[in-house]
Design a protein around this motif. Structure first.
Motif, PDB file in Angstrom:
ATOM      1  N   PHE A 193       0.832  -1.204   0.000  1.00  0.00           N
ATOM      2  CA  PHE A 193       0.000   0.000   0.000  1.00  0.00           C
ATOM      3  C   PHE A 193       0.868   1.256   0.000  1.00  0.00           C
ATOM      4  O   PHE A 193       0.713   2.134  -0.848  1.00  0.00           O
ATOM      5  CB  PHE A 193      -0.955   0.010   1.197  1.00  0.00           C
ATOM      6  CG  PHE A 193      -1.738   1.284   1.309  1.00  0.00           C
ATOM      7  CD1 PHE A 193      -2.795   1.550   0.461  1.00  0.00           C
ATOM      8  CD2 PHE A 193      -1.405   2.238   2.262  1.00  0.00           C
ATOM      9  CE1 PHE A 193      -3.515   2.734   0.542  1.00  0.00           C
ATOM     10  CE2 PHE A 193      -2.111   3.431   2.363  1.00  0.00           C
ATOM     11  CZ  PHE A 193      -3.166   3.675   1.504  1.00  0.00           C
ATOM     12  N   GLY A 194       1.780   1.352   0.951  1.00  0.00           N
ATOM     13  CA  GLY A 194       2.651   2.525   1.019  1.00  0.00           C
ATOM     14  C   GLY A 194       3.536   2.653  -0.203  1.00  0.00           C
ATOM     15  O   GLY A 194       3.729   3.747  -0.744  1.00  0.00           O
ATOM     16  N   GLU A 195       4.074   1.505  -0.648  1.00  0.00           N
ATOM     17  CA  GLU A 195       4.949   1.521  -1.823  1.00  0.00           C
ATOM     18  C   GLU A 195       4.206   2.015  -3.055  1.00  0.00           C
ATOM     19  O   GLU A 195       4.693   2.891  -3.782  1.00  0.00           O
ATOM     20  CB  GLU A 195       5.500   0.113  -2.071  1.00  0.00           C
ATOM     21  CG  GLU A 195       6.431  -0.383  -0.985  1.00  0.00           C
ATOM     22  CD  GLU A 195       6.664  -1.883  -1.041  1.00  0.00           C
ATOM     23  OE1 GLU A 195       6.010  -2.579  -1.860  1.00  0.00           O
ATOM     24  OE2 GLU A 195       7.488  -2.367  -0.257  1.00  0.00           O
ATOM     25  N   LEU A 196       3.029   1.449  -3.300  1.00  0.00           N
ATOM     26  CA  LEU A 196       2.258   1.852  -4.477  1.00  0.00           C
ATOM     27  C   LEU A 196       1.738   3.283  -4.357  1.00  0.00           C
ATOM     28  O   LEU A 196       1.704   4.022  -5.354  1.00  0.00           O
ATOM     29  CB  LEU A 196       1.100   0.884  -4.722  1.00  0.00           C
ATOM     30  CG  LEU A 196       1.507  -0.458  -5.310  1.00  0.00           C
ATOM     31  CD1 LEU A 196       0.326  -1.423  -5.302  1.00  0.00           C
ATOM     32  CD2 LEU A 196       2.048  -0.278  -6.716  1.00  0.00           C
ATOM     33  N   PHE A 197       1.333   3.670  -3.156  1.00  0.00           N
ATOM     34  CA  PHE A 197       0.857   5.040  -2.981  1.00  0.00           C
ATOM     35  C   PHE A 197       1.956   6.031  -3.341  1.00  0.00           C
ATOM     36  O   PHE A 197       1.721   7.009  -4.067  1.00  0.00           O
ATOM     37  CB  PHE A 197       0.361   5.275  -1.551  1.00  0.00           C
ATOM     38  CG  PHE A 197      -0.068   6.690  -1.336  1.00  0.00           C
ATOM     39  CD1 PHE A 197      -1.315   7.122  -1.769  1.00  0.00           C
ATOM     40  CD2 PHE A 197       0.787   7.610  -0.766  1.00  0.00           C
ATOM     41  CE1 PHE A 197      -1.698   8.446  -1.632  1.00  0.00           C
ATOM     42  CE2 PHE A 197       0.416   8.933  -0.614  1.00  0.00           C
ATOM     43  CZ  PHE A 197      -0.834   9.347  -1.043  1.00  0.00           C
ATOM     44  N   ARG A 198       3.151   5.806  -2.842  1.00  0.00           N
ATOM     45  CA  ARG A 198       4.256   6.715  -3.155  1.00  0.00           C
ATOM     46  C   ARG A 198       4.602   6.691  -4.644  1.00  0.00           C
ATOM     47  O   ARG A 198       4.860   7.733  -5.246  1.00  0.00           O
ATOM     48  CB  ARG A 198       5.481   6.377  -2.291  1.00  0.00           C
ATOM     49  CG  ARG A 198       5.332   6.880  -0.857  1.00  0.00           C
ATOM     50  CD  ARG A 198       6.533   6.571  -0.005  1.00  0.00           C
ATOM     51  NE  ARG A 198       6.627   5.175   0.349  1.00  0.00           N
ATOM     52  CZ  ARG A 198       5.925   4.601   1.324  1.00  0.00           C
ATOM     53  NH1 ARG A 198       5.075   5.309   2.033  1.00  0.00           N
ATOM     54  NH2 ARG A 198       6.065   3.314   1.590  1.00  0.00           N
ATOM     55  N   TYR A 199       4.572   5.506  -5.246  1.00  0.00           N
ATOM     56  CA  TYR A 199       4.847   5.407  -6.689  1.00  0.00           C
ATOM     57  C   TYR A 199       3.808   6.196  -7.484  1.00  0.00           C
ATOM     58  O   TYR A 199       4.154   7.000  -8.353  1.00  0.00           O
ATOM     59  CB  TYR A 199       4.861   3.936  -7.133  1.00  0.00           C
ATOM     60  CG  TYR A 199       4.913   3.794  -8.625  1.00  0.00           C
ATOM     61  CD1 TYR A 199       6.101   4.002  -9.312  1.00  0.00           C
ATOM     62  CD2 TYR A 199       3.766   3.490  -9.348  1.00  0.00           C
ATOM     63  CE1 TYR A 199       6.147   3.910 -10.698  1.00  0.00           C
ATOM     64  CE2 TYR A 199       3.799   3.394 -10.728  1.00  0.00           C
ATOM     65  CZ  TYR A 199       4.987   3.600 -11.400  1.00  0.00           C
ATOM     66  OH  TYR A 199       5.023   3.516 -12.766  1.00  0.00           O
ATOM     67  N   LEU A 200       2.536   5.963  -7.194  1.00  0.00           N
ATOM     68  CA  LEU A 200       1.476   6.669  -7.912  1.00  0.00           C
ATOM     69  C   LEU A 200       1.552   8.177  -7.664  1.00  0.00           C
ATOM     70  O   LEU A 200       1.332   8.976  -8.584  1.00  0.00           O
ATOM     71  CB  LEU A 200       0.106   6.130  -7.516  1.00  0.00           C
ATOM     72  CG  LEU A 200      -0.196   4.702  -7.969  1.00  0.00           C
ATOM     73  CD1 LEU A 200      -1.455   4.175  -7.288  1.00  0.00           C
ATOM     74  CD2 LEU A 200      -0.311   4.627  -9.483  1.00  0.00           C
ATOM     75  N   SER A 201       1.862   8.574  -6.437  1.00  0.00           N
ATOM     76  CA  SER A 201       2.017   9.994  -6.126  1.00  0.00           C
ATOM     77  C   SER A 201       3.142  10.595  -6.952  1.00  0.00           C
ATOM     78  O   SER A 201       3.022  11.703  -7.476  1.00  0.00           O
ATOM     79  CB  SER A 201       2.332  10.190  -4.635  1.00  0.00           C
ATOM     80  OG  SER A 201       1.249   9.809  -3.843  1.00  0.00           O
TER      81      SER A 201
END
Length: 170
Positions: free
Chosen positions: A105-113
């Motif tokens: 979740f955190g990894e993908l959120f930061r990537y998408l951000s």
């Protein structure tokens, strides 16, 4: 069972608690919390509880523990307090409680951000998610853009699936 079969078997209406972590917001000024609740309702989920609490580690932890012990919500969604400023304590409060962390979740959120929204400033985000006492917990930044991104791209597409996986052996 395939991912699509898991999702098809998931509950459609998830009982949720929304917590805004802020030292300054009120119900009248909490546009992020309002957006989060509206997005949940629009997706067919139920907002059982809504709180605004101060950015204090023990207050955040006690609220999560209380909601989980009541078993009135399948998911707790927090917004705010995930940055790196001295007053940002949400990450520390949530992460240590998790029985299982969903690191993706955190990894993908930061990537998408990074890709879709704020560029390199994404490294300042400490979004985190996981499971605490058979309850899904998602913690995201407090900006409306971050809430919209997390909800549309990550949380809403998987919320029913996440809760199904947590509850299936109970």
């Amino acid at each position: 069972m395939s991912v699509s079969e898991h999702k098809a078997a998931a509950k459609q209406a998830i009982r949720c608690t929304v917590i805004t972590v802020s030292d300054t917001r009120t119900e009248e000024t909490d546009s992020g919390g309002a957006l989060l609740m509206q997005m949940l309702k629009d997706a067919g989920h139920i907002v059982e509880h809504y709180f605004i609490i101060q950015d204090e580690t023990l207050m955040i932890q006690e609220k999560i523990k209380t909601i989980a012990s009541l078993k009135s919500s399948d998911a707790i969604l927090l917004t705010g307090g995930t940055g790196i400023a001295k007053r940002d304590h949400t990450y520390e409060a949530v992460q240590v409680l998790l029985n299982k962390e969903m690191t993706g979740f955190g990894e993908l959120f930061r990537y998408l951000s990074f890709v879709e929204d704020i560029g390199s400033a994404a490294i300042l985000s400490r979004a985190v998610a996981g499971v605490y006492q058979d309850t899904a917990v998602f913690s995201m930044p407090g900006s409306r853009g971050a809430i919209r991104l997390a909800m549309q791209r990550l949380i809403l597409p998987e919320l029913g699936h996440v809760v199904r996986e947590i509850k299936k052996d109970l």
